[in-house]
Design an enzyme around this catalytic site. Structure first.
Site, short mmCIF file in Angstrom:
data_model
loop_
_atom_site.label_atom_id
_atom_site.label_comp_id
_atom_site.label_asym_id
_atom_site.label_seq_id
_atom_site.Cartn_x
_atom_site.Cartn_y
_atom_site.Cartn_z
N SER B 145 1.06 -1.40 0.53
CA SER B 145 -0.36 -0.20 0.23
C SER B 145 0.79 1.18 -0.13
O SER B 145 2.30 1.38 -0.49
CB SER B 145 -0.93 -0.62 1.44
OG SER B 145 -1.68 0.62 1.07
N ASP B 313 -9.04 -6.20 -5.26
CA ASP B 313 -8.44 -4.94 -4.13
C ASP B 313 -9.38 -3.84 -5.01
O ASP B 313 -9.16 -3.84 -6.36
CB ASP B 313 -7.05 -5.33 -4.27
CG ASP B 313 -6.48 -3.46 -3.72
OD1 ASP B 313 -6.76 -2.68 -3.40
OD2 ASP B 313 -5.60 -3.84 -3.29
N HIS B 343 -7.92 -5.41 -0.15
CA HIS B 343 -6.41 -4.76 -0.25
C HIS B 343 -6.16 -4.90 1.08
O HIS B 343 -4.37 -5.38 0.75
CB HIS B 343 -6.74 -2.76 -0.32
CG HIS B 343 -6.01 -2.48 0.20
ND1 HIS B 343 -4.93 -2.01 -1.18
CD2 HIS B 343 -4.78 -1.80 0.88
CE1 HIS B 343 -3.61 -1.77 -1.10
NE2 HIS B 343 -3.74 -0.91 0.62
#
Lengths: 382, 382
Positions: B145, B313, B343
């Site tokens: 991320s 995601d 995610h």
């Protein structure tokens, strides 16, 4: 048999539907439904006829010939030389039907006194509207998004009143994710100090900041992420610098300017109280409630129903339409709109929707409909 | 050659990195970076060594052995009997590194005086941190991320300082959709009256409502919609009735209770100013900036890089990792985490991440690493 009485073609008209009793036990007395129609009625108001009832989405209105302008009109997929196309403004809305901004019988705006609505309540209001007009059956109900939810509920509440249904870009019930993101929008509005607990109508203020914030979130669920990226990417808004040494709300990326514009436009044309009421009804969308659950409810559906979805829909992902198609008791057909646009593709991909709606009418009225003078021949059949 | 000096294993420690000059031309003097580490350093601080630099996500911190507890430790994928695992708190954060809540040299909290950071600024701060520690090269940088964005920038800013990189659940630049949804979160905070233009630190109030609203939106992008629906569907929160005759904020669906909880928990543990600063840095993530665009930037990457994505995601859709894998100049491997979680799967799907990280280390150090006493044998090789 008495013929229904319509207002002039295309004109916004208002029909008193009496008291609406909601699913949760509240009442809206002396409710009004606004509507428009295009094309002459033909057939039997109690039996086979040429009425197509169009169901608008969350912030839509009865002017279907505007928001589906490529699809409704003479020679178009919903051919108004053949079909009598009727579209109401949903109860709870702000385009002529009774909603939170309307006057309460005791004075002042309904505001926080306006009951919570379910999708079923919206259908119930529409059924009372058709009764008031003298129409007790339609050929088909057609709608997308919140309009698709109403269409689906029509098939379970009043299957005897319709020949077919076209359910577009919706699911059998609100998913957890949908409830979450929809409630985030409600939260953006009710956190606005100008919301005043829903009773802002007499304050001279509107919770515009909150409504705009809600719309910015919503719009990102209406549009596919690839389409948004293709259009805006990480471009700066012209004349602004979103990469400066300090963050500033007025130094924006282009996508944020676009979303701000979408928000501002909605504030101009839509009431925040209606937005909250209708979003709440989306949260309550669940065709399984009181019917033994989703699968039983879908299985008992008798109305020939066409299901349409969009491959890139974030809000109502295509697997939700596949779920409908697998479980509906009387599936007429399934169609996929292929588009980077996402959920809104049912409004923007006119060419694909044109083919889909023509196919729907061919499938739902395979031998044509012959009721009399409103029909001008076979040349519009595909 | 002088050996780097570490604090005690696992303990939160603080390193002065001097002045950080941001990409956009601002300065943070006397900046501090907080860090933790696990496992003994071995090898050459200027050359081949056993340092794995772990990059945390938006609201993460330096305690990687906590948030990646299944993956970091003796015998685990990131085996601390073999590797020296280092994790810093990002500049702009609120877990020990200098951020908006830290004291400004002129007194008071930085607040609105804190500069806007880019992902590159975060990497620059980390490079200065490693320099201060006496480490001038690492074996690998690994992150997901926002941590993946930093990892990717590491490979372009300091390719000579690393053997390999593992870039997880991120893209080459912020997409229009990401900028939109991230700005919706910033908007939720700055619209909170307690935000006070970012200078709330001396007011005794925090913009908790805004931060919680931001987190509710964010969390719906961290989790897959099917996982959310499987867990919560349209269930009411226990003891509440979200289907009553009037809408009420305290009559919730279970999913909203869950999101409220996520929001409240973040307000307890995180600073709103840091949330805005770090979210802004995500908006500015663009490895193509000043490098001739995305494709040229990726093509010039020399560091062997493994790319990892999650099939469900929503925030960083898998096609973005495919884009990285197609265009990176030195792709080491590609791996897909298959999970309904979305995610966050890179944090929750430990079994899959274990295999992926073991593979990454095998691929990036195919002959093993032999620097001396920190290594206890081959038994941890897969």
């Amino acid at each position: 048999m008495s013929y229904p009485t319509f207002a002039l073609e295309g004109e916004l008209a208002f029909t008193d539907i009496g008291t609406l009793r909601t699913e949760a036990g509240a009442e809206i007395p002396a409710a009004t439904i606004a509507y428009q129609h295009w094309g002459a009625f033909a057939g039997d108001p109690d039996g086979a006829n040429n009425v197509l009832l169009i169901e608008h989405a969350l912030t839509g209105d009865s002017d279907a010939a505007d928001w589906w302008g490529d699809l409704i009109g003479p020679g178009k997929a919903l051919d108004t030389t053949r079909w009598c196309v009727v579209c109401t403004n949903v109860i709870g809305g702000c385009k002529g039907s009774t909603g939170p901004a309307s006057e309460h019988p005791d004075g002042g705006a309904w505001g926080s006194r306006f009951p919570a609505l379910s999708i079923r309540d919206q259908v119930q209001a529409e059924k009372q509207f058709l009764d008031a007009l003298g129409i007790h059956r339609v050929h088909a109900v057609i709608g997308g998004s919140m309009g698709g939810a109403r269409t689906l509920e029509w098939t379970l509440l009043y299957p005897e009143k319709m020949d077919a249904a076209c359910v577009i870009a919706v699911s059998a019930r609100a998913s957890g994710w949908q409830i979450g993101i929809q409630t985030a929008q409600i939260s953006a509005i009710v956190r606005d100090p100008d919301w005043a607990g829903g009773d802002y109508y007499s304050t001279g203020k509107v919770p515009g900041d909150g409504l705009a914030a809600a719309r910015r979130i919503a719009h990102l669920t209406y549009r596919g992420e690839q389409e948004i990226d293709e259009r805006f990417g990480a471009q700066p808004q012209r004349g602004e610098n979103p990469l400066g040494p300090y963050r500033s709300d007025d130094q924006r990326f282009a996508v944020n300017s676009y979303l701000d514009y979408q928000g501002a436009r909605l504030v101009e044309r839509f009431d925040a109280g209606s937005y909250v009421a209708l979003t709440e009804s989306l949260n309550r969308h669940d065709i399984g409630r009181g019917r033994g659950g989703l699968i039983k409810a879908l299985a008992q559906s008798e109305v020939p129903t066409m299901v349409v979805g969009v491959d890139t829909d974030i809000l109502y992902p295509y697997h939700q339409q596949e779920h409908l198609s697998r479980n509906l008791g009387n599936l007429l057909a399934m169609a996929k709109v292929v588009s980077p646009v996402g959920h809104d593709a049912f409004l923007t991909e006119s060419r694909q929707m044109d083919r889909i709606l023509r196919n729907f009418l061919t499938l739902s009225a395979p031998d044509g409909l012959n009721f009399g003078p409103a029909y001008v021949g076979d040349e519009y059949y595909i």
